[in-house]
Enzyme design. Structure first.
Site, mmCIF file in Angstrom:
data_model
loop_
_atom_site.group_PDB
_atom_site.id
_atom_site.type_symbol
_atom_site.label_atom_id
_atom_site.label_comp_id
_atom_site.label_asym_id
_atom_site.label_seq_id
_atom_site.Cartn_x
_atom_site.Cartn_y
_atom_site.Cartn_z
ATOM 1 C CD GLU A 111 -20.765 -1.127 -0.729
ATOM 2 O OE1 GLU A 111 -19.788 -1.703 -0.229
ATOM 3 O OE2 GLU A 111 -20.728 0.035 -1.122
ATOM 4 C CG HIS A 225 -12.223 -6.126 -2.150
ATOM 5 N ND1 HIS A 225 -12.891 -6.737 -3.175
ATOM 6 C CD2 HIS A 225 -13.005 -5.092 -1.748
ATOM 7 C CE1 HIS A 225 -14.024 -6.082 -3.403
ATOM 8 N NE2 HIS A 225 -14.112 -5.071 -2.543
ATOM 9 N NE ARG A 267 -15.427 -5.686 1.332
ATOM 10 C CZ ARG A 267 -15.115 -4.414 1.356
ATOM 11 N NH1 ARG A 267 -14.168 -3.998 2.153
ATOM 12 N NH2 ARG A 267 -15.719 -3.572 0.576
ATOM 13 C CG HIS A 324 -9.822 -3.855 0.411
ATOM 14 N ND1 HIS A 324 -9.554 -2.974 -0.619
ATOM 15 C CD2 HIS A 324 -11.065 -3.526 0.873
ATOM 16 C CE1 HIS A 324 -10.573 -2.142 -0.772
ATOM 17 N NE2 HIS A 324 -11.493 -2.451 0.129
ATOM 18 N NE ARG A 359 -13.387 -1.980 5.110
ATOM 19 C CZ ARG A 359 -13.515 -1.326 3.952
ATOM 20 N NH1 ARG A 359 -13.803 -0.049 3.956
ATOM 21 N NH2 ARG A 359 -13.322 -1.944 2.824
HETATM 22 C C1 LIG Z 1 -9.393 0.564 -3.820
HETATM 23 C C2 LIG Z 1 -10.047 0.892 -2.513
HETATM 24 C C3 LIG Z 1 -11.428 1.084 -2.446
HETATM 25 C C4 LIG Z 1 -12.045 1.390 -1.244
HETATM 26 N N1 LIG Z 1 -13.397 1.632 -1.223
HETATM 27 C C5 LIG Z 1 -13.981 2.052 -0.068
HETATM 28 C C6 LIG Z 1 -15.341 2.455 -0.047
HETATM 29 O O1 LIG Z 1 -16.016 2.457 -1.065
HETATM 30 N N2 LIG Z 1 -15.864 2.867 1.126
HETATM 31 C C7 LIG Z 1 -15.135 2.919 2.294
HETATM 32 O O2 LIG Z 1 -15.660 3.310 3.330
HETATM 33 N N3 LIG Z 1 -13.832 2.559 2.282
HETATM 34 C C8 LIG Z 1 -13.238 2.141 1.135
HETATM 35 N N4 LIG Z 1 -11.917 1.800 1.137
HETATM 36 C C9 LIG Z 1 -11.138 1.982 2.362
HETATM 37 C C10 LIG Z 1 -10.913 3.476 2.569
HETATM 38 O O3 LIG Z 1 -10.665 4.084 1.315
HETATM 39 C C11 LIG Z 1 -9.736 3.741 3.490
HETATM 40 O O4 LIG Z 1 -9.821 2.957 4.637
HETATM 41 C C12 LIG Z 1 -9.751 5.213 3.907
HETATM 42 O O5 LIG Z 1 -9.812 6.041 2.765
HETATM 43 C C13 LIG Z 1 -8.508 5.526 4.701
HETATM 44 O O6 LIG Z 1 -8.484 6.895 4.921
HETATM 45 P P1 LIG Z 1 -7.317 7.531 5.793
HETATM 46 O O7 LIG Z 1 -7.561 8.983 5.808
HETATM 47 O O8 LIG Z 1 -7.206 6.809 7.066
HETATM 48 O O9 LIG Z 1 -5.985 7.179 4.976
HETATM 49 P P2 LIG Z 1 -5.577 7.418 3.459
HETATM 50 O O10 LIG Z 1 -6.694 7.926 2.644
HETATM 51 O O11 LIG Z 1 -4.913 6.176 3.009
HETATM 52 O O12 LIG Z 1 -4.522 8.595 3.544
HETATM 53 C C14 LIG Z 1 -3.267 8.410 4.153
HETATM 54 C C15 LIG Z 1 -2.483 9.693 3.980
HETATM 55 O O13 LIG Z 1 -1.322 9.635 4.789
HETATM 56 C C16 LIG Z 1 -0.192 10.046 4.029
HETATM 57 N N5 LIG Z 1 0.985 9.428 4.637
HETATM 58 C C17 LIG Z 1 1.208 8.124 4.915
HETATM 59 N N6 LIG Z 1 2.414 7.959 5.491
HETATM 60 C C18 LIG Z 1 2.971 9.197 5.593
HETATM 61 C C19 LIG Z 1 4.207 9.691 6.073
HETATM 62 N N7 LIG Z 1 5.151 8.869 6.564
HETATM 63 N N8 LIG Z 1 4.451 11.022 6.003
HETATM 64 C C20 LIG Z 1 3.530 11.877 5.495
HETATM 65 N N9 LIG Z 1 2.340 11.463 5.005
HETATM 66 C C21 LIG Z 1 2.064 10.139 5.058
HETATM 67 C C22 LIG Z 1 -0.516 9.571 2.622
HETATM 68 O O14 LIG Z 1 0.272 10.229 1.658
HETATM 69 C C23 LIG Z 1 -1.986 9.932 2.559
HETATM 70 O O15 LIG Z 1 -2.136 11.316 2.277
HETATM 71 C C24 LIG Z 1 -11.283 1.476 -0.065
HETATM 72 C C25 LIG Z 1 -9.899 1.279 -0.115
HETATM 73 C C26 LIG Z 1 -9.285 0.999 -1.330
HETATM 74 C C27 LIG Z 1 -7.806 0.783 -1.376
#
Ligand SMILES: Cc1cc2nc3c(=O)[nH]c(=O)nc-3n(C[C@H](O)[C@H](O)[C@H](O)COP(=O)(O)OP(=O)(O)OC[C@H]3O[C@@H](n4cnc5c(N)ncnc54)[C@H](O)[C@@H]3O)c2cc1C
Length: 499
Positions: A111, A225, A267, A324, A359
């Site tokens: 990538e 993005h 990016r 993004h 990132r």
């Molecule tokens: C479309 C897209 C594609 C992506 N592709 C990639 C990729 O291919 N590779 C990569 O490394 N990264 C990718 N990313 C980035 C990556 O997906 C995210 O940075 C990562 O998944 C974040 O994980 P997390 O566990 O920190 O948060 P999240 O997966 O966003 O989870 C957050 C959680 O917190 C909960 N939450 C939030 N606020 C509250 C609250 N007040 N009370 C209770 N629960 C709450 C939500 O409901 C959710 O369950 C992508 C992002 C997007 C949007």
């Protein structure tokens, strides 16, 4: 405020994405009693939307090169020591996942910004969903899971955080009293009208952490993005890795004129190039026709394009940049400690120093795994007996009733998007500061007030960052400052900290 339900735990994990789920699993394996709270279903958040995959170093011999690529993309703001530790440790978690039965697709993808192919996929372009389903299968019977509970306040005593208060769908208040609390709440893409992020990405963790006394670092650094469909659906970076080309409305392939590696530029470079070409020629399109077996390799992208009534095999597809990823967040040490006793942060909500000012693609799922595990291990080590914790009564949170979310997004899109200027940022800050708040127990209104708080931090941070670096571009300060600094904001105000 009367309590509808109450739980006790060693660790309460807020969020069920990759960081929260992996932390919960790690803590459960260490024998901790875990409650995981999530504001929607288990598959909420950005993780199930991750298409590109996970960038693991290709064995220990590739850690140095992966570190080099990550730090290069981070434009001076990545912390090489922490980054090196995270990358090295990620290989242990890859091994552990495979031993537990996680199946990755054969082969590695390359990538943008990576000097070699090192991105692992699972389920084609459904890597995040596959990983999360796998983690949840392993979690179900081991921890208590509370879905559709919106955390609106952290519980505290005189010595730090002692759990979290939440609202259920009927606006009833519950609490998890806990020896350790982990914020794994993801990002804040809903600040902008065009975003790849899910509706849950409302910066709640940043607002909760800020209110509890955490330092919010470099929150102005937002990755746009470069290639989203016009409804915000992502066209994965991996498509460009597989040979997709960008064309402007005049029919010209333009990326070679912006960067030697053309479509494989980092990016921020691609996003600004796309933004410039849209302004210059009226539109930008992605040509996916050269990717062999596109439908099998990228089923989600293919379906999203089809849903818009377009055929990626016969015509280039219109795209635009979209908000993004939040590079900054709650400043933590390399174990996930937030600096506020008993409060940890991991995943996109945290700022470890890995992502710097930009990132590197597919590094965030990796960070979520490593920092989830590290926070859990650190919390498990530092647990205080629950009987020693106090808990202050919850108070009603601030909500915004009179300004819609669309208005906040409009302000941010007009003032803090890909190309920023001082006067526009000032004007955005004035408009956000004019918003009034009312006490509320409505989760949507509280999300809006969280967004407004994060918006004001982004605008203040972007004003203080009088330079262009990585994803942050100020047309009135187009040069990168020789002095490398972090912008830190807390209840005590804003300061810049030289690295
Ligand atoms: C479309 C897209 C594609 C992506 N592709 C990639 C990729 O291919 N590779 C990569 O490394 N990264 C990718 N990313 C980035 C990556 O997906 C995210 O940075 C990562 O998944 C974040 O994980 P997390 O566990 O920190 O948060 P999240 O997966 O966003 O989870 C957050 C959680 O917190 C909960 N939450 C939030 N606020 C509250 C609250 N007040 N009370 C209770 N629960 C709450 C939500 O409901 C959710 O369950 C992508 C992002 C997007 C949007």
């Amino acid at each position: 405020m009367s309590l509808h339900e109450a739980y006790e735990a060693d660790l309460v994990v807020i969020g069920s994405g990759v960081a929260g789920s992996y932390a919960a699993l790690a803590a459960a394996e260490l024998g901790a009693k875990v409650v995981m709270v999530t504001k929607r279903g288990l598959l909420s958040g950005a993780t199930p939307w991750a298409q590109g995959g996970i960038a693991f170093p290709v064995g220990h011999e590739d850690v140095e090169q992966h570190l080099y690529d990550t730090v290069k993309a981070g434009r001076g703001l990545s912390d090489p020591d922490v980054t090196g530790e995270i990358l090295k440790e990620s290989l242990d978690h890859l091994r552990s996942l495979i031993e537990k039965g996680m199946r990755f697709d054969p082969g590695l993808a390359r990538e943008g910004g990576h000097s070699r192919a090192r991105v692992m996929h699972a389920g084609g372009d459904r890597s995040g969903l596959f990983l999360l389903n796998f983690l949840h299968q392993h979690l179900q019977s081991r921890i208590k899971i509370l879905e559709n509970r919106f955390v609106f306040q952290l519980a505290t005593d005189d010595n730090g955080v002692s759990g979290a208060y939440y609202l259920d769908g009927s606006k009833r208040v519950g609490v998890v009293k806990a020896s350790a609390t982990l914020l794994a709440t993801g990002g804040s893409g809903q600040l902008f009208g065009v975003t790849t992020n899910p509706g849950e990405a409302t910066g709640d963790g940043i607002a909760l952490g800020f209110g509890a006394g955490c330092v919010i670092r470099d929150i102005e650094l937002i990755q746009f993005h470069p290639t989203a469909l016009l409804d915000g659906t992502l066209v994965s970076e991996a498509c460009r890795g597989e040979g997709a080309k960008l064309i402007n409305a005049a029919g010209e392939y333009f990326m070679g004129g912006y960067y030697p590696e053309a479509e494989l530029a980092p990016r921020d470079v691609v996003a600004r190039a796309v933004d410039t070409e849209i302004k210059k020629t009226g539109g930008v399109f992605i040509d996916l026709s050269s990717i062999a077996n596109f439908e099998e390799k990228f089923p989600t992208v293919f379906a999203s394009i089809k849903a818009l009534g377009l055929d990626s095999r016969s015509e280039p597809v219109p795209i635009a940049p979209a908000a993004h990823f939040q590079m900054g967040g709650i400043r933590t040490d390399s174990e996930g400690r937030s600096g506020v006793p008993r409060l940890y942060a991991a995943g996109e909500v945290g700022s470890t120093g890995l992502h710097g000012a930009n990132r590197l693609a597919s590094n965030s799922l990796l960070e979520g795994l490593v920092m989830g595990a590290r926070s859990a291990a650190c919390a498990a080590k530092e647990l205080e007996p629950i009987s020693t914790l106090g808990i202050a009564d919850p108070t009603e949170a601030n909500g915004i009733t009179h300004v819609g979310r669309a208005e906040i997004q409009k302000i941010m899109s007009e003032s803090a998007s890909i190309v920023r200027t001082g006067p526009e940022l000032e004007s955005g800050l004035d408009r956000i500061s004019a918003i009034g708040y009312l006490p509320s127990l409505d989760s949507f209104e509280i999300e809006n007030s969280n967004l407004a708080l994060v918006a004001s931090c982004v605008l203040r941070g972007a004003l203080a960052r009088e330079e262009s670096r990585g994803s942050h571009y100020r047309s009135d300060f187009p040069e990168t400052s020789e002095v490398i600094f972090h912008v830190e904001q807390s209840l005590d105000g804003l300061k810049t900290v030289i690295c």
